[in-house]
Design a protein around this motif. Structure first.
Motif, mmCIF file in Angstrom:
data_model
loop_
_atom_site.group_PDB
_atom_site.id
_atom_site.type_symbol
_atom_site.label_atom_id
_atom_site.label_comp_id
_atom_site.label_asym_id
_atom_site.label_seq_id
_atom_site.Cartn_x
_atom_site.Cartn_y
_atom_site.Cartn_z
ATOM 1 N N ILE A 184 2.173 -4.975 -3.369
ATOM 2 C CA ILE A 184 3.172 -3.947 -3.638
ATOM 3 C C ILE A 184 4.317 -4.636 -4.348
ATOM 4 O O ILE A 184 4.687 -5.766 -4.008
ATOM 5 C CB ILE A 184 3.659 -3.263 -2.348
ATOM 6 C CG1 ILE A 184 2.514 -2.472 -1.700
ATOM 7 C CG2 ILE A 184 4.815 -2.319 -2.624
ATOM 8 C CD1 ILE A 184 2.894 -1.787 -0.416
ATOM 9 N N ASP A 185 4.898 -3.954 -5.338
ATOM 10 C CA ASP A 185 5.958 -4.578 -6.128
ATOM 11 C C ASP A 185 7.101 -5.070 -5.247
ATOM 12 O O ASP A 185 7.515 -4.399 -4.298
ATOM 13 C CB ASP A 185 6.485 -3.566 -7.151
ATOM 14 C CG ASP A 185 7.352 -4.224 -8.198
ATOM 15 O OD1 ASP A 185 8.575 -4.301 -7.978
ATOM 16 O OD2 ASP A 185 6.812 -4.682 -9.219
ATOM 17 N N SER A 186 7.602 -6.237 -5.547
ATOM 18 C CA SER A 186 8.610 -6.891 -4.708
ATOM 19 C C SER A 186 9.956 -6.178 -4.702
ATOM 20 O O SER A 186 10.826 -6.505 -3.903
ATOM 21 C CB SER A 186 8.812 -8.340 -5.156
ATOM 22 O OG SER A 186 9.236 -8.382 -6.512
ATOM 23 N N ASN A 187 10.155 -5.194 -5.588
ATOM 24 C CA ASN A 187 11.429 -4.464 -5.622
ATOM 25 C C ASN A 187 11.486 -3.323 -4.618
ATOM 26 O O ASN A 187 12.528 -2.669 -4.486
ATOM 27 C CB ASN A 187 11.671 -3.898 -7.028
ATOM 28 C CG ASN A 187 11.922 -4.986 -8.055
ATOM 29 O OD1 ASN A 187 12.604 -5.970 -7.774
ATOM 30 N ND2 ASN A 187 11.355 -4.829 -9.242
ATOM 31 N N VAL A 188 10.398 -3.063 -3.903
ATOM 32 C CA VAL A 188 10.341 -1.935 -2.971
ATOM 33 C C VAL A 188 11.329 -2.164 -1.826
ATOM 34 O O VAL A 188 11.416 -3.246 -1.251
ATOM 35 C CB VAL A 188 8.914 -1.757 -2.423
ATOM 36 C CG1 VAL A 188 8.886 -0.739 -1.292
ATOM 37 C CG2 VAL A 188 7.978 -1.313 -3.533
ATOM 38 N N THR A 189 12.080 -1.104 -1.495
ATOM 39 C CA THR A 189 13.043 -1.171 -0.390
ATOM 40 C C THR A 189 12.637 -0.301 0.799
ATOM 41 O O THR A 189 13.185 -0.471 1.893
ATOM 42 C CB THR A 189 14.438 -0.726 -0.854
ATOM 43 O OG1 THR A 189 14.375 0.638 -1.301
ATOM 44 C CG2 THR A 189 14.932 -1.602 -1.996
ATOM 45 N N HIS A 190 11.699 0.633 0.610
ATOM 46 C CA HIS A 190 11.329 1.579 1.671
ATOM 47 C C HIS A 190 9.827 1.819 1.635
ATOM 48 O O HIS A 190 9.284 2.211 0.601
ATOM 49 C CB HIS A 190 12.081 2.900 1.462
ATOM 50 C CG HIS A 190 11.788 3.962 2.486
ATOM 51 N ND1 HIS A 190 12.700 4.342 3.448
ATOM 52 C CD2 HIS A 190 10.682 4.736 2.695
ATOM 53 C CE1 HIS A 190 12.177 5.293 4.189
ATOM 54 N NE2 HIS A 190 10.958 5.542 3.753
ATOM 55 N N ILE A 191 9.142 1.592 2.774
ATOM 56 C CA ILE A 191 7.708 1.871 2.898
ATOM 57 C C ILE A 191 7.469 2.641 4.184
ATOM 58 O O ILE A 191 7.843 2.192 5.267
ATOM 59 C CB ILE A 191 6.861 0.580 2.923
ATOM 60 C CG1 ILE A 191 6.940 -0.143 1.582
ATOM 61 C CG2 ILE A 191 5.405 0.893 3.254
ATOM 62 C CD1 ILE A 191 6.183 -1.468 1.563
ATOM 63 N N ASP A 192 6.850 3.806 4.064
ATOM 64 C CA ASP A 192 6.479 4.614 5.231
ATOM 65 C C ASP A 192 5.050 5.118 5.045
ATOM 66 O O ASP A 192 4.798 6.004 4.234
ATOM 67 C CB ASP A 192 7.445 5.788 5.391
ATOM 68 C CG ASP A 192 7.151 6.619 6.647
ATOM 69 O OD1 ASP A 192 6.148 6.337 7.333
ATOM 70 O OD2 ASP A 192 7.932 7.544 6.939
ATOM 71 N N PHE A 193 4.119 4.512 5.801
ATOM 72 C CA PHE A 193 2.717 4.935 5.774
ATOM 73 C C PHE A 193 2.301 5.480 7.142
ATOM 74 O O PHE A 193 1.136 5.395 7.531
ATOM 75 C CB PHE A 193 1.807 3.761 5.401
ATOM 76 C CG PHE A 193 1.981 3.247 3.990
ATOM 77 C CD1 PHE A 193 2.326 4.095 2.959
ATOM 78 C CD2 PHE A 193 1.801 1.906 3.700
ATOM 79 C CE1 PHE A 193 2.501 3.629 1.661
ATOM 80 C CE2 PHE A 193 1.959 1.415 2.407
ATOM 81 C CZ PHE A 193 2.313 2.289 1.385
ATOM 82 N N SER A 194 3.229 6.020 7.887
ATOM 83 C CA SER A 194 2.968 6.455 9.254
ATOM 84 C C SER A 194 2.061 7.682 9.301
ATOM 85 O O SER A 194 1.991 8.470 8.354
ATOM 86 C CB SER A 194 4.290 6.765 9.961
ATOM 87 O OG SER A 194 5.009 7.786 9.283
ATOM 88 N N GLY A 195 1.366 7.835 10.446
ATOM 89 C CA GLY A 195 0.588 9.040 10.693
ATOM 90 C C GLY A 195 -0.660 9.159 9.862
ATOM 91 O O GLY A 195 -1.056 10.272 9.505
ATOM 92 N N ASN A 196 -1.335 8.056 9.562
ATOM 93 C CA ASN A 196 -2.582 8.097 8.801
ATOM 94 C C ASN A 196 -3.705 7.461 9.612
ATOM 95 O O ASN A 196 -3.614 7.357 10.843
ATOM 96 C CB ASN A 196 -2.385 7.384 7.456
ATOM 97 C CG ASN A 196 -1.522 8.182 6.494
ATOM 98 O OD1 ASN A 196 -1.900 9.257 6.054
ATOM 99 N ND2 ASN A 196 -0.344 7.660 6.164
ATOM 100 N N HIS A 197 -4.774 7.052 8.945
ATOM 101 C CA HIS A 197 -5.916 6.414 9.611
ATOM 102 C C HIS A 197 -6.160 5.029 9.018
ATOM 103 O O HIS A 197 -7.295 4.576 8.925
ATOM 104 C CB HIS A 197 -7.174 7.281 9.470
ATOM 105 C CG HIS A 197 -7.005 8.697 9.949
ATOM 106 N ND1 HIS A 197 -6.827 9.006 11.278
ATOM 107 C CD2 HIS A 197 -6.960 9.871 9.276
ATOM 108 C CE1 HIS A 197 -6.697 10.316 11.408
ATOM 109 N NE2 HIS A 197 -6.768 10.864 10.206
#
Length: 406
Positions: A184-197
């Motif tokens: 994932i690009d190093s500039n990312v400030t927010h990641i939300d992958f909640s509620g998946n499988h």
């Protein structure tokens, strides 16, 4: 009552504040093709959408002449009969932000002009169903939010393969399966992958995102251990890994995250003791370690616990607290420790809450070697029955003596 076809969508159009208060903004009207596009979305346009916003139709446009243009469009609570046409979307190619909320409409392929212009795409409980290929075309986005929308994808790699400008990513409760992406690009400030499988372990590549401030992977099927290098996330403020199957100890490197405010590791399989360094993290306000396999003596004092807004450690059966340091009135949901640092459990069959000191089943006493021990209190029910039987016996003897006298 109006038919579903005539029900308008809630429209919100936004631009930067420098354009909102432009002195020329009231002298121009919306570009005719864009006006027709709004009309095709069943949005009222009897007044100028740029110059006369209303409570349900808030519109701000740029200050271009002779016609103004839309920079941000938000459609909310749409009729399910609403149709997005390719022609209408093509006329909106000046949009930089496109937001859908509660719009159960059929998605359509976006024109290339619109794809090139979009910087933000938000889709919440809308567009019925999306695919990874459909999303991957939005390659100029800096913000992507998809929530409560099924996404047809076996993983996240296809979606992010061409997105090199993303800073804000949310794809939550989207029925995603597969593994977390290794890159994932190093500039990312927010990641939300909640509620998946999502399954598998957390890639160590995630710990190289030194600009990351928010990471939520809760409510997935992740396993393995927390990366030992998680302390490299020096900008992290919110860490949530709750409700997975993550095992192993809490890494010592967590102590190297200076501004961590929120940490939720509940409902996993974490083991080992709770690190004492957590009490030295001055910005920490939310700490949830409930429902794991953590053991040993709780290493925190009262001042640390009281400065937290949320503190949960219940559901760790082998974890206990030092009752000379912490009062049972705190209702921690764990047992007190004996002199060996082991939990003191109630007798088998006794349903006892550790949270309520008034229900305490034990008193202190001095054991044979001078240490503190526990003794069982008399059972109140048995004591009551004994008193009642004794009273009946005494009453019987009294009547017998009276009868014998007569």
């Amino acid at each position: 009552m109006s038919s579903p076809l005539s029900r308008p969508c809630l429209l919100i159009l936004l631009i930067t504040s420098s354009n909102i208060f432009s002195p020329t903004s009231s002298k121009s009207t919306l570009e005719p093709n864009q006006l027709r596009a709004l009309q095709s979305f069943n949005i009222p346009t009897s007044t100028d959408p740029c110059s006369e916003p209303s409570f349900h139709n808030v519109t701000f446009c740029d200050s271009a002449t002779p016609y103004r243009h839309l920079l941000s469009l938000s459609l909310s609570n749409c009729s399910s009969y609403l149709t997005l046409t390719f022609t209408a979307l093509k006329s909106l190619s000046t949009l930089q932000s496109l937001h859908f909320q509660n719009c159960p409409i059929v998605p359509i392929t976006f024109p290339s002009e619109l794809i090139a212009s979009l910087k933000s795409f938000i889709c919440i409980n809308s567009l019925r169903k999306l695919s990874s290929v459909w999303l991957s075309r939005l390659e100029n986005l800096s913000e992507l939010t998809v929530s409560n929308v099924p996404v047809n994808a076996s993983g996240l790699v296809v979606i992010f393969g061409r997105m090199k400008k993303l800073k804000y990513i949310t794809i939550s409760y989207a029925n995603l399966s597969g593994f977390l992406p290794n890159f994932i690009d190093s500039n990312v400030t927010h990641i939300d992958f909640s509620g998946n499988h999502l399954r598998g372990s957390i890639p160590t590549s995630f710990t190289r995102l030194d600009s990351l401030e928010f990471l939520s992977l809760s409510y997935n099927l992740l396993d393995g251990e927390m990366p030992t290098s998680i302390g490299d996330l020096i900008s992290l403020k919110n860490l949530s890994l709750a409700s997975n199957s993550i095992s192993g100890p809490i890494p010592d490197s967590v102590s190297a995250i200076p501004g961590l405010v929120h940490m939720d590791l509940s409902s996993n399989k974490l083991n080992g003791s709770i690190p004492k360094f957590l009490s030295q993290m001055k910005d920490l306000k939310h700490l949830n370690l409930a429902n794991n396999d953590l053991h040993g003596v709780l290493p925190f004092n009262l001042s640390f616990i009281e400065r937290l807004e949320v503190f949960r450690v219940s559901g760790n059966m082998n974890l206990c607290y030092n009752h000379s340091v912490l009062s049972s009135k705190l209702k921690l949901g764990i047992a007190p420790c004996d002199k060996h640092g082991m939990p003191i459990f109630p007798p088998r069959g006794k349903d006892l809450s550790w949270d309520d000191p008034s229900d305490s089943y034990y008193d202190d006493y001095e054991d044979d070697d001078g240490g503190k021990g526990r003794r069982r209190r008399p059972n109140k029910v048995i004591l009551g029955v004994s008193i009642a039987l004794s009273s009946i016996g005494i009453l019987g003897i009294f009547y017998f003596l009276c009868f014998k006298r007569h």
